[in-house]
Design a protein around this motif. Sequence first.
Motif: not given
Length: 53
Positions: A35, A29, A32-33
């Motif tokens: 950038t 998770q 995925k955050q």
Amino acid sequence: MGQPEWAVDARFATNAARVSRDLFSLIAQACKQLTEWPSPIETAARPSTPTQI
């Protein structure tokens, strides 16, 4: 990954604890955050050129 507290979190002190608390999912998770992934060369502040593969 922006989670420095995980390194000292008692919930993840042993491998069994990390598995039972599903640390892998938390890491996924957090990834995925992100950038942008910093390059190891950039974080080391060493001069470099792009590599062609």
